[in-house]
Design a protein around this motif. Structure first.
Motif, short mmCIF file in Angstrom:
data_model
loop_
_atom_site.label_atom_id
_atom_site.label_comp_id
_atom_site.label_asym_id
_atom_site.label_seq_id
_atom_site.Cartn_x
_atom_site.Cartn_y
_atom_site.Cartn_z
N ALA A 74 3.90 8.52 -7.50
CA ALA A 74 3.51 7.78 -6.60
C ALA A 74 2.31 7.31 -6.75
CB ALA A 74 3.20 8.21 -4.92
N VAL A 75 1.46 8.69 -7.40
CA VAL A 75 -0.08 8.67 -7.84
C VAL A 75 -0.11 7.61 -8.53
CG1 VAL A 75 -2.43 9.15 -8.54
CG2 VAL A 75 -0.80 10.47 -6.73
N ARG A 76 0.75 8.01 -9.85
CA ARG A 76 0.61 7.25 -11.07
C ARG A 76 1.08 5.13 -10.98
NH1 ARG A 76 1.00 9.80 -16.28
NH2 ARG A 76 2.17 8.20 -16.76
N SER A 77 2.13 5.21 -10.08
CA SER A 77 2.23 3.59 -9.54
C SER A 77 0.36 3.14 -9.01
CB SER A 77 3.55 3.94 -8.76
OG SER A 77 4.84 4.40 -9.55
N SER A 78 0.78 3.86 -7.81
CA SER A 78 -0.52 3.36 -7.52
C SER A 78 -2.06 3.25 -8.21
CB SER A 78 -0.94 4.61 -5.94
OG SER A 78 -0.61 5.14 -5.49
N ILE A 79 -1.93 3.95 -9.41
CA ILE A 79 -2.81 3.41 -10.07
C ILE A 79 -2.71 2.43 -11.26
CG2 ILE A 79 -4.35 4.29 -11.73
CD1 ILE A 79 -3.99 6.73 -11.00
N SER A 80 -1.46 2.29 -11.00
CA SER A 80 -0.64 1.07 -11.83
C SER A 80 -1.03 -0.02 -10.77
CB SER A 80 0.29 0.63 -12.48
OG SER A 80 0.67 2.08 -12.89
N ILE A 136 -6.98 -14.98 -4.17
CA ILE A 136 -7.96 -13.70 -3.03
C ILE A 136 -7.97 -12.50 -3.61
CG2 ILE A 136 -5.38 -12.41 -1.76
CD1 ILE A 136 -5.61 -15.79 -1.17
N PRO A 137 -8.97 -12.07 -2.36
CA PRO A 137 -10.24 -11.26 -2.84
C PRO A 137 -9.07 -9.71 -2.34
CG PRO A 137 -11.06 -12.24 -0.99
CD PRO A 137 -9.21 -13.52 -1.16
N ILE A 138 -9.27 -9.31 -3.52
CA ILE A 138 -8.32 -7.57 -2.88
C ILE A 138 -9.58 -6.21 -1.79
CG2 ILE A 138 -6.82 -5.52 -3.70
CD1 ILE A 138 -5.65 -8.19 -3.10
N GLU A 139 -9.51 -5.79 -1.14
CA GLU A 139 -10.29 -5.17 -0.89
C GLU A 139 -10.29 -4.01 -1.50
OE1 GLU A 139 -11.31 -3.17 3.75
OE2 GLU A 139 -12.19 -5.44 3.54
N ARG A 140 -8.65 -3.40 -0.88
CA ARG A 140 -8.57 -1.83 -1.61
C ARG A 140 -7.25 -2.43 -1.69
NH1 ARG A 140 -10.55 1.72 2.77
NH2 ARG A 140 -8.36 2.54 3.05
N ALA A 141 -6.79 -1.01 -2.46
CA ALA A 141 -5.24 -0.71 -2.18
C ALA A 141 -5.16 0.85 -2.27
CB ALA A 141 -4.84 -0.74 -3.55
N HIS A 142 -4.68 1.38 -1.34
CA HIS A 142 -4.65 2.66 -0.62
C HIS A 142 -2.93 3.65 -0.31
CE1 HIS A 142 -4.67 1.06 3.33
NE2 HIS A 142 -3.70 2.26 3.67
N MET A 143 -3.40 4.74 -1.40
CA MET A 143 -1.95 5.15 -0.78
C MET A 143 -1.93 5.71 0.57
SD MET A 143 -1.95 8.13 -4.49
CE MET A 143 -3.39 8.15 -3.83
N GLU A 144 -0.42 5.70 1.10
CA GLU A 144 0.23 6.90 2.46
C GLU A 144 1.36 6.71 2.86
OE1 GLU A 144 -1.61 3.96 4.94
OE2 GLU A 144 0.48 2.68 5.06
N GLU A 145 2.17 7.23 3.61
CA GLU A 145 3.24 7.81 4.09
C GLU A 145 3.64 7.03 5.12
OE1 GLU A 145 4.16 11.81 4.97
OE2 GLU A 145 2.19 11.21 7.04
N ASP A 146 4.92 6.72 4.89
CA ASP A 146 5.58 6.00 6.03
C ASP A 146 6.07 6.13 7.17
OD1 ASP A 146 6.91 2.93 7.08
OD2 ASP A 146 7.78 2.18 5.36
#
Length: 505
Positions: A74-80, A136-146
């Motif tokens: 999940a961390v690798r996918s989030s970085i990609s 479209i400006p992106i502020e952030r992409a962060h990891m979390e759980e559903d």
């Protein structure tokens, strides 16, 4: 039921107010296990077939003594994903507890990221239908759980209002998510609804290209919360925003933004105020309704997750993932349109999402671009819509190519090929197997065709005289009769040739 909201004419609303947008898109990652536990995270079909509360582990339920462990994939996918969004990747990011109390959140907090996200400061180039590019400006992409899922029982609408009781299913609890948050988006003006639709489509195409999510809105793999506010022309201060939650189709994202612009404009013009709240989208009526007052960050009482160490990806890993990024969707579309020789109008039907992938695979399997486009945007899409499925679920590109080959060889007419297609989709085998089992091949035996022509001429004796008098179009009546008699399996062109040969004798 609440009275329908008054709506201002869309063009009038844009004369008085500037629309200001923002989007929060949640992407479910297709990892084998959940974000912080070893509970299974199966693909769509298996997930929906699972019994409630069977895809769980102690961590997902918040049981005492259970501790989270971060899912490396999940961390690798989030970085990609962060890299594909043009973001910087944090040297160190950490998880936080987002505290709120809800029945489908077993721990009474969600493990997310707050002030130290994995990815930040990016942008996405979005292409509108006429080729216009919007950044479209992106502020952030962060990891979390559903969170889990509540099913409200006993009411007429399936919503909590009027329900007698609710059931909770924790199967979804702990599924890995990446939440992509845009910065405030200005300048979209009358194209605001179209930009909203195009942005969500762009995110879907990016994550599918990366292979990190099935990204199906109707299944909840991709969920969009659309923030809309209006400010009077000439005013600097932003208006109060609403957040329309979990809109589950591209068309609905577009409609929801348009509706909120019209609804808010009328309220403001009437001297009212906009409430900062979440709103629910109703597909059947094309309207939104109030949800709950929208919380700000302070209301969630974020604090660092004490059971997890910071995430500190090695620079070598980041560069490895950067080198593996696929072609950007906009560049890919433009390349394929040129390679296939399609006009922008011809390409419009296949440009987005999974349809582009299967058309490309069909061409790679040997079909021409024109025939691949014909099948996927025509009969296959019609059948998919009727079954409420994705076209790619019905048939493989290889079988589409094999079907077209039978047409090219003269084994099938287009009409017969449609029958064969239905057989393949029904699970009767490959195109050739369906042809053999159903006896659908075109009859090419001249003897059988001549016999059918003679029978048709006997039933319509005046037709031959008309043909011999130069009224060649009269042959159509005989061709139609022969095709009917042979259940559409005659070669119409050969039947015509044989009729004209008979007339010349």
């Amino acid at each position: 039921m609440a009275a329908a909201a008054k709506l201002m004419d869309f063009d009038r609303a844009l004369e008085l107010f500037e629309p200001v947008l923002g989007f929060e898109v949640h992407v479910e990652l297709n990892t084998n296990t959940k974000m912080f536990s070893d509970a299974p995270n199966p693909a769509n079909e298996a997930y929906h077939a699972a019994e409630p509360n069977t895809l769980i582990a102690p961590v997902d339920l918040g049981l005492p003594g259970s501790l989270p462990v971060v899912n490396e994939t999940a961390v690798r996918s989030s970085i990609s994903l962060g890299l594909a969004l043009g973001c910087s990747i944090a040297e160190s990011s950490r998880f936080a507890r987002k505290n709120y109390f809800y029945p489908d959140l077993g721990k009474n907090y969600q493990i997310s990221q707050y002030d130290e996200p994995i990815a930040f400061e990016g942008s996405v180039e979005v292409e509108l239908e006429d080729g216009t590019m919007v950044t479209i400006p992106i502020e952030r992409a962060h990891m979390e759980e559903d969170a889990g899922k509540l099913t409200h029982m006993g009411g007429a609408t399936g919503r909590i209002q009027g329900a007698e009781y609710s059931l909770v299913d924790y199967n979804r609890a702990g599924v890995p998510l990446v939440e992509i948050v845009t910065k405030t988006i200005f300048g979209t003006e009358h194209r605001a609804p179209e930009v909203a639709k195009a942005y969500v489509a762009a995110i879907r195409d990016i994550v599918r290209g990366l292979g990190i999510s099935e990204a199906r809105l109707e299944r909840g793999n991709l969920r969009c919360d659309a923030n809309v506010s209006l400010r009077p022309r000439g005013q600097e201060r932003l208006g109060t925003r609403t957040e329309t939650k979990n809109v589950n189709s591209m068309r609905s994202v577009e409609r929801a933004v348009r509706y909120e612009i019209q609804r808010q404009a009328q309220i403001l013009a009437d001297g009212g105020t906009i409430i900062q709240e979440t709103r629910h989208w109703h597909e059947d009526t094309g309207t939104t309704s109030p949800g709950r007052p929208k919380s700000d960050a302070d209301d969630y009482r974020y604090f660092p997750e004490p059971d997890l160490l910071p995430v500190q990806p090695a620079p070598e890993l980041i560069e490895e993932l950067r080198a593996a990024l696929p072609e950007q969707p906009v560049a890919r579309r433009r390349r394929l349109m040129a390679e296939w020789g399609f006009t922008p109008l011809e390409f419009q039907d296949v440009r987005n999402g999974g349809l582009l992938d299967v058309v490309e695979a069909t061409i790679a399997a040997g079909a021409t671009p024109a025939t691949a486009r014909k099948w996927w945007t025509g009969e296959i899409s019609r059948l998919a819509n009727a079954q409420e499925k994705d076209a790619a679920e019905l048939i493989t590109p290889e079988n589409v190519t094999a079907l077209q080959k039978l047409v090219d060889e003269g084994t099938l007419t287009d009409k017969l090929a449609r029958q064969v297609l239905e057989g393949v989709i029904a699970g009767e085998g490959t195109p050739q197997q369906v042809v053999d089992a159903r006896g659908l091949a075109v009859v090419s035996d001249d003897g059988a065709l001549v016999a059918a022509i003679d029978e048709a001429l006997a039933a319509q004796p005046d037709v031959m005289a008309k043909i011999q008098d130069g009224k060649v179009q009269a042959a159509g009546a005989i061709i139609g009769a022969v095709m009917k008699a042979m259940k559409g399996q005659a070669d119409a062109a050969r039947v015509r040739e044989l009729i004209l040969e008979r007339a010349a004798q």
